[in-house]
Design an enzyme around this catalytic site. Structure first.
Site, short mmCIF file in Angstrom:
data_model
loop_
_atom_site.label_atom_id
_atom_site.label_comp_id
_atom_site.label_asym_id
_atom_site.label_seq_id
_atom_site.Cartn_x
_atom_site.Cartn_y
_atom_site.Cartn_z
N TRP A 1 -22.54 -49.18 -24.61
CA TRP A 1 -22.81 -49.93 -26.06
C TRP A 1 -24.50 -49.35 -26.18
O TRP A 1 -25.63 -49.31 -24.81
CB TRP A 1 -23.36 -51.17 -26.28
CG TRP A 1 -24.21 -51.78 -28.03
CD1 TRP A 1 -23.69 -51.81 -28.86
CD2 TRP A 1 -25.57 -52.15 -27.47
NE1 TRP A 1 -24.72 -52.24 -29.87
CE2 TRP A 1 -25.74 -52.68 -29.03
CE3 TRP A 1 -26.50 -52.20 -26.82
CZ2 TRP A 1 -26.98 -52.14 -29.85
CZ3 TRP A 1 -28.58 -52.60 -27.23
CH2 TRP A 1 -27.91 -53.13 -29.00
N SER B 1 -18.49 -51.06 -19.07
CA SER B 1 -18.97 -52.77 -20.25
C SER B 1 -18.71 -52.32 -21.49
O SER B 1 -17.23 -52.92 -21.95
CB SER B 1 -20.79 -52.44 -20.89
OG SER B 1 -21.58 -53.16 -21.25
N MET C 1 -31.19 -52.04 -21.77
CA MET C 1 -31.28 -51.48 -20.80
C MET C 1 -31.77 -52.26 -19.87
O MET C 1 -31.64 -51.99 -18.41
CB MET C 1 -31.79 -50.28 -21.04
CG MET C 1 -31.03 -49.10 -21.74
SD MET C 1 -32.47 -47.14 -22.05
CE MET C 1 -31.96 -46.76 -23.30
N LEU D 1 -32.27 -55.58 -19.30
CA LEU D 1 -31.37 -56.51 -19.67
C LEU D 1 -30.33 -56.44 -18.30
O LEU D 1 -30.17 -57.06 -17.49
CB LEU D 1 -30.64 -57.18 -20.66
CG LEU D 1 -29.41 -58.61 -20.82
CD1 LEU D 1 -30.94 -59.37 -20.20
CD2 LEU D 1 -29.20 -58.28 -22.07
N ASP E 1 -24.98 -59.30 -12.11
CA ASP E 1 -24.27 -59.09 -12.99
C ASP E 1 -25.48 -59.97 -14.43
O ASP E 1 -24.79 -60.79 -14.47
CB ASP E 1 -23.58 -58.27 -13.64
CG ASP E 1 -23.37 -58.00 -15.17
OD1 ASP E 1 -24.51 -57.52 -15.82
OD2 ASP E 1 -22.55 -57.04 -15.24
N HIS F 1 -25.26 -54.69 -13.63
CA HIS F 1 -24.95 -54.16 -14.64
C HIS F 1 -24.51 -52.80 -14.88
O HIS F 1 -23.21 -52.15 -15.05
CB HIS F 1 -25.03 -54.83 -15.74
CG HIS F 1 -24.24 -54.14 -17.38
ND1 HIS F 1 -23.23 -54.96 -17.58
CD2 HIS F 1 -24.69 -53.18 -18.27
CE1 HIS F 1 -22.70 -55.10 -18.43
NE2 HIS F 1 -23.21 -54.12 -18.74
#
Length: 261
Positions: free
Chosen positions: A22, A82, A144, A146, A207, A235
């Site tokens: 995303w 993701s 980004m 996060l 993550d 992540h």
């Protein structure tokens, strides 16, 4: 109507499709494409509404899957990061003859948290949706940040992701909103038992978006899959731990080979 997405193909060898997450675009893969292209024919795509496919606007989940399948190689390994992991998984369920191996990275069949299932709290997803309306560039930047939280090299990781993503046109705001809806609503857990090809699941132990408990809970859904956990990654393990990531990927795709980076 057939919609042409932007694709890049590099290297020689067996086909490998990489699908971004995303708010991102295919440029996010560039650091590892350079290393992978000596062994694989690597295909990266900008999903509808992202990067060089931004002008195509928003597409719902099934449309996104169909668009990628329409232009992907006839048969190849698919790797999704993701949100891209959801798309790769659905492609494998829809067209199992087209997907030889499935790899999901920092992904979950159900991103939203619910009772008995760890994930992103609905309040966080709602907050992102609201923030999108006010300032989508800032919202993507927050996302980004996060993603890299918990990584020992968080600042460096964010900088690298940002540089790659900003090298292409900004994402379409409606595509961003649709993407958040997909993360909030899609649940593929009950379909996973139908997967027939070899599956590898990769996770970052730190993550914040896909909690490590999901990695262990998933053992019951796909018991014969390969699970890889990068202990110091968050992540985006393919950015923070690219050499380890490529080694593990190659071990899964071509277990008979020794891979020299």
């Amino acid at each position: 109507m057939t919609t042409s997405l932007y694709w890049q193909t590099e290297g020689e060898g067996s086909d490998l499709v990489l699908i971004h997450g995303w708010g991102m675009n295919g440029a996010v893969w560039q650091p590892i494409v350079e290393k992978l292209s000596s062994q694989y024919r690597v295909h990266t795509v900008d999903l509808s509404g992202y990067g060089y496919s931004a002008e195509l606007g928003s597409a719902d989940f099934d449309e996104m899957v169909a668009q990628v399948l329409a232009q992907a190689p006839e048969k190849s390994a698919w790797l999704g990061w993701s949100l891209g992991g959801l798309i790769a998984t659905q492609a494998a369920l829809t067209a199992p003859d087209r997907v030889s191996q499935l790899i999901t990275v920092a992904s979950s069949p159900r991103f939203a948290a619910e009772k008995g299932w760890r994930g992103i709290k609905s309040a966080v997803l709602s907050q992102f949706t609201e923030q999108l309306k006010e300032d989508f560039t800032l919202t993507v930047e927050r996302f980004m940040t996060l993603q890299a939280m918990g990584s020992p090299n968080a600042k460096q990781d964010i900088k690298q992701v940002k540089r790659a993503v900003l090298s292409r046109p900004a994402p379409n705001p409606s595509a961003l909103a649709t993407g958040l809806t997909i993360l909030a609503d899609i649940d593929l857990r009950e379909s996973l038992s139908q997967l027939t090809m070899p599956v590898c699941r990769m996770y970052g132990r730190l993550d914040g978006l896909v909690p490590i408990k999901v990695a262990h809970d998933m053992d019951a859904f796909i018991p014969h899959s390969t699970k890889v956990v990068f202990e110091q990654a968050s992540h985006a393990p393919f950015i923070s731990h690219s050499d380890e990531f490529i080694t593990e990927l190659h071990r899964f795709l071509q277990p008979e080979d020794e891979f020299l980076i």
